[in-house]
Design a protein around this motif. Structure first.
Motif, mmCIF file in Angstrom:
data_model
loop_
_atom_site.group_PDB
_atom_site.id
_atom_site.type_symbol
_atom_site.label_atom_id
_atom_site.label_comp_id
_atom_site.label_asym_id
_atom_site.label_seq_id
_atom_site.Cartn_x
_atom_site.Cartn_y
_atom_site.Cartn_z
ATOM 1 N N ASP A 1 -71.649 87.323 -38.022
ATOM 2 C CA ASP A 1 -73.104 87.317 -38.462
ATOM 3 C C ASP A 1 -74.054 85.990 -38.261
ATOM 4 O O ASP A 1 -75.195 85.870 -38.347
ATOM 5 N N SER A 2 -73.233 85.115 -38.276
ATOM 6 C CA SER A 2 -73.693 83.570 -38.054
ATOM 7 C C SER A 2 -74.231 83.349 -36.449
ATOM 8 O O SER A 2 -73.818 83.878 -35.550
ATOM 9 N N GLU A 3 -75.247 82.319 -36.547
ATOM 10 C CA GLU A 3 -75.905 81.823 -35.103
ATOM 11 C C GLU A 3 -75.529 80.415 -35.195
ATOM 12 O O GLU A 3 -75.986 79.761 -34.124
ATOM 13 N N SER A 4 -74.627 79.757 -35.971
ATOM 14 C CA SER A 4 -74.253 78.467 -35.773
ATOM 15 C C SER A 4 -73.722 78.045 -34.522
ATOM 16 O O SER A 4 -73.044 78.695 -33.951
ATOM 17 N N GLU A 5 -73.515 76.594 -34.251
ATOM 18 C CA GLU A 5 -72.775 76.126 -33.245
ATOM 19 C C GLU A 5 -71.363 76.658 -33.289
ATOM 20 O O GLU A 5 -70.566 76.951 -32.428
ATOM 21 N N PHE A 6 -70.953 76.393 -34.477
ATOM 22 C CA PHE A 6 -69.494 76.512 -34.899
ATOM 23 C C PHE A 6 -69.211 78.221 -34.623
ATOM 24 O O PHE A 6 -67.857 78.442 -33.918
ATOM 25 N N ALA A 7 -69.872 79.120 -35.169
ATOM 26 C CA ALA A 7 -69.630 80.260 -34.684
ATOM 27 C C ALA A 7 -69.784 80.787 -33.165
ATOM 28 O O ALA A 7 -69.063 81.630 -33.005
ATOM 29 N N SER A 8 -70.612 79.997 -32.521
ATOM 30 C CA SER A 8 -70.828 80.399 -31.105
ATOM 31 C C SER A 8 -69.313 79.997 -30.322
ATOM 32 O O SER A 8 -68.928 80.712 -29.487
ATOM 33 N N SER A 9 -68.961 78.630 -30.912
ATOM 34 C CA SER A 9 -67.567 78.337 -30.328
ATOM 35 C C SER A 9 -66.477 79.308 -30.609
ATOM 36 O O SER A 9 -65.625 79.541 -29.853
ATOM 37 N N ILE A 10 -66.563 79.470 -31.815
ATOM 38 C CA ILE A 10 -65.316 80.549 -32.220
ATOM 39 C C ILE A 10 -65.269 82.001 -31.437
ATOM 40 O O ILE A 10 -64.549 82.579 -30.962
ATOM 41 N N LYS A 11 -66.535 82.238 -31.440
ATOM 42 C CA LYS A 11 -66.825 83.579 -30.578
ATOM 43 C C LYS A 11 -66.120 83.539 -29.207
ATOM 44 O O LYS A 11 -65.739 84.462 -28.518
ATOM 45 N N LEU A 12 -66.515 82.396 -28.350
ATOM 46 C CA LEU A 12 -66.036 82.067 -27.077
ATOM 47 C C LEU A 12 -64.492 81.909 -27.225
ATOM 48 O O LEU A 12 -63.824 82.500 -26.299
ATOM 49 N N ILE A 13 -63.942 81.255 -28.208
ATOM 50 C CA ILE A 13 -62.376 81.092 -28.455
ATOM 51 C C ILE A 13 -61.882 82.472 -28.721
ATOM 52 O O ILE A 13 -60.710 82.739 -27.923
ATOM 53 N N VAL A 14 -62.574 83.211 -29.634
ATOM 54 C CA VAL A 14 -61.701 84.603 -29.532
ATOM 55 C C VAL A 14 -61.815 85.526 -28.248
ATOM 56 O O VAL A 14 -60.845 85.983 -27.946
ATOM 57 N N ASP A 15 -62.818 85.300 -27.572
ATOM 58 C CA ASP A 15 -63.101 86.031 -26.506
ATOM 59 C C ASP A 15 -61.988 85.588 -25.448
ATOM 60 O O ASP A 15 -61.474 86.548 -24.773
ATOM 61 N N SER A 16 -61.900 84.283 -25.309
ATOM 62 C CA SER A 16 -60.749 83.773 -24.136
ATOM 63 C C SER A 16 -59.551 84.409 -24.739
ATOM 64 O O SER A 16 -58.603 84.425 -23.784
ATOM 65 N N LYS A 17 -59.043 84.172 -25.916
ATOM 66 C CA LYS A 17 -57.819 84.554 -26.381
ATOM 67 C C LYS A 17 -57.475 86.145 -26.417
ATOM 68 O O LYS A 17 -56.387 86.536 -25.878
ATOM 69 N N ILE A 18 -58.447 86.845 -26.373
ATOM 70 C CA ILE A 18 -58.310 88.341 -26.122
ATOM 71 C C ILE A 18 -58.027 88.537 -24.411
ATOM 72 O O ILE A 18 -57.131 89.314 -24.110
ATOM 73 N N ASN A 19 -58.971 87.926 -23.994
ATOM 74 C CA ASN A 19 -58.831 87.946 -22.322
ATOM 75 C C ASN A 19 -57.388 87.403 -22.043
ATOM 76 O O ASN A 19 -56.934 87.772 -20.914
ATOM 77 N N ASP A 20 -56.845 86.522 -22.742
ATOM 78 C CA ASP A 20 -55.467 86.114 -22.303
ATOM 79 C C ASP A 20 -54.335 86.901 -22.778
ATOM 80 O O ASP A 20 -53.304 86.534 -22.369
ATOM 81 N N GLY A 21 -54.607 87.897 -23.470
ATOM 82 C CA GLY A 21 -53.633 89.119 -23.946
ATOM 83 C C GLY A 21 -53.141 88.640 -25.072
ATOM 84 O O GLY A 21 -52.172 89.502 -25.646
ATOM 85 N N LEU A 22 -53.725 87.816 -26.048
ATOM 86 C CA LEU A 22 -53.218 87.570 -27.339
ATOM 87 C C LEU A 22 -53.595 88.897 -28.355
ATOM 88 O O LEU A 22 -54.671 89.530 -28.220
ATOM 89 N N LYS A 23 -52.654 89.264 -29.115
ATOM 90 C CA LYS A 23 -52.745 90.154 -30.149
ATOM 91 C C LYS A 23 -53.751 89.700 -31.478
ATOM 92 O O LYS A 23 -53.803 88.573 -31.403
ATOM 93 N N GLU A 24 -54.236 90.629 -32.098
ATOM 94 C CA GLU A 24 -55.087 90.121 -33.419
ATOM 95 C C GLU A 24 -54.265 89.231 -34.175
ATOM 96 O O GLU A 24 -54.707 88.101 -34.597
ATOM 97 N N LYS A 25 -52.910 89.523 -34.687
ATOM 98 C CA LYS A 25 -52.211 88.479 -35.375
ATOM 99 C C LYS A 25 -52.174 87.228 -34.769
ATOM 100 O O LYS A 25 -52.161 86.160 -35.710
ATOM 101 N N GLN A 26 -51.641 87.207 -33.700
ATOM 102 C CA GLN A 26 -51.821 85.925 -32.994
ATOM 103 C C GLN A 26 -53.019 84.901 -32.798
ATOM 104 O O GLN A 26 -52.948 83.722 -33.145
ATOM 105 N N ILE A 27 -54.077 85.637 -32.764
ATOM 106 C CA ILE A 27 -55.520 85.240 -32.902
ATOM 107 C C ILE A 27 -55.622 84.387 -34.215
ATOM 108 O O ILE A 27 -56.029 83.369 -34.489
ATOM 109 N N TYR A 28 -55.227 85.144 -35.279
ATOM 110 C CA TYR A 28 -55.422 84.862 -36.483
ATOM 111 C C TYR A 28 -54.486 83.709 -36.826
ATOM 112 O O TYR A 28 -55.009 82.755 -37.651
ATOM 113 N N GLN A 29 -53.304 83.744 -36.318
ATOM 114 C CA GLN A 29 -52.377 82.698 -36.644
ATOM 115 C C GLN A 29 -53.137 81.408 -35.638
ATOM 116 O O GLN A 29 -52.949 80.371 -36.379
ATOM 117 N N PHE A 30 -53.180 81.466 -34.666
ATOM 118 C CA PHE A 30 -54.194 80.256 -33.940
ATOM 119 C C PHE A 30 -55.238 79.620 -35.000
ATOM 120 O O PHE A 30 -55.333 78.418 -35.064
#
Length: 122
Positions: A48-77
């Protein structure tokens, strides 16, 4: 002519599977982003956020999903990087026992008080 039909069918099958894969990734990404707390916005998810932090987290999560990480692995990261507080739904561990057990204890304590009051009135 048969080869052309086979090629068209293969093209359609692969394009639909790519669409389905992208759809699954988008659903997973949205689920994860809704469960991550924005550290800038109080009480707001990254989704829901439009902050710079949120934008960077969105990019990180997107790249982690594209790298093949599972949901639990992303949460752990994200826990390792930002701490347990960044997740709206924290895991049960030695640091979160109070968080998970306090509502149950308060419910039982309140129920005991109400039960005692009702028995005293009779």
């Amino acid at each position: 002519m048969k080869i052309l039909k086979v090629l068209i069918i293969l093209f359609l099958v692969t394009s639909f599977s790519e669409l389905k894969s992208d759809e699954v990734n988008d659903v997973l990404k949205n689920k994860i982003l809704k469960n991550i707390r924005c550290l800038i916005c109080q009480g707001q998810s990254v989704y829901d956020s439009e902050s710079e932090f949120a934008s960077s987290i969105k990019l990180i999560v997107d790249s982690k999903i594209n790298d093949g990480l599972k949901e639990k692995q992303i949460y752990q990261f994200l826990r390792e990087k930002y701490g347990d507080w960044v997740i709206f739904d924290p895991q049960l561990n030695k640091n979160t026992y109070v968080l998970w057990l306090l509502p149950l204890l308060l419910f039982l304590f309140g129920g005991a008080i109400i039960f005692k009051k009702l028995n005293n009135q009779k």
